[in-house]
Motif scaffolding. Structure first.
Motif: not given
Length: 246
Positions: A51, A75, A77, A89-91, A95
């Motif tokens: 990440y 990804p 983030v 990549k959405s958080v 999460d």
């Protein structure tokens, strides 16, 4: 647990590589500048970068996050609250990003910017309580992040008051690994020591010690340092333009 800290001087900031050596999986947070040192550090530690995380859309420097993500295949983030013109990549708050025996829990901590997140890290081979928090520009050693770079200073301060209160609820021995130190334009009273603990900051960080919201807002609106040169342009470039992600 593998943890590497990268101190930058121009611009002033801090990046991190962390993760699980046993499972050879890691993440990079808030990368700046040349992406090669992150890949080399991961290779030296025997880890893959799984990440690449930016705690927020920065206004003081051009992020290397997307470039590093593209180079490693990891990804990129960002908070789901980020308004940017490229896929990511959405958080969201709560999460968890798995990294072998290490977990990285997302805390939504708006204030410095509306989309800001912190990363609460636990090494399950050592214990089930969190070990450290990667606090970006929300909580820095000696101060809290300025609040006017992405919204009004007052609205940002209102959000930051609640985010700071949330971080104060973490155990006192949780280490604070911030994204800035003395010399950064993102705070006022930043220490030259680039790490601390929640407990020490609760006792000695003037902004964090304020319990009344109105008093906190007045404090944060006083002594606002000059904005970084081309802050709006830098934030726009890190956003990829003005489009938004639904």
């Amino acid at each position: 647990m593998i943890l590497r800290q990268f101190l930058h001087h121009d611009p002033v900031g801090i990046s991190y590589l962390f993760g699980c050596g046993g499972k050879a999986t890691g993440a990079v947070v808030d990368p700046v500048g040349d992406i090669r040192p992150y890949g080399q550090a991961a290779e030296n530690a025997g880890m893959k970068i799984n990440y690449v995380i930016d705690t927020h859309v920065h206004a003081d420097h051009i992020s290397a996050g997307r470039a590093l993500a593209e180079a490693t295949g990891a990804p990129y983030v960002l908070s789901a609250e980020a308004r940017v013109a490229f896929p990511f990549k959405s958080v969201r708050d709560g999460d968890v990003l798995p990294l072998g025996n290490v977990t990285a829990k997302v805390l939504h901590t708006p204030g410095h910017t509306p989309e800001h997140i912190c990363i609460l890290v636990t090494d399950h081979t050592r214990g089930e309580e969190p070990w450290f928090v990667l606090s970006g520009h929300t909580l820095v050693v000696g101060d809290l992040g300025r609040t006017e770079l992405a919204t009004s200073a007052e609205e940002g301060a209102k959000q930051l008051f609640h985010s700071a209160h949330r971080l104060k609820q973490l155990p006192d021995d949780v280490e604070v690994l911030a994204g800035a130190y003395a010399g950064s334009v993102c705070g006022r009273r930043l220490s030259g020591k680039p790490w601390s603990t929640i407990g020490f900051e609760k006792r000695h960080n003037q902004a964090l010690m304020i319990a009344d919201e109105a008093e906190f807002i007045r404090f944060m609106l006083s002594e606002i340092p000059p904005a970084p040169l081309e802050a709006a342009k830098i934030r726009a470039e890190n956003s990829g333009g003005t489009a938004t992600i639904a």
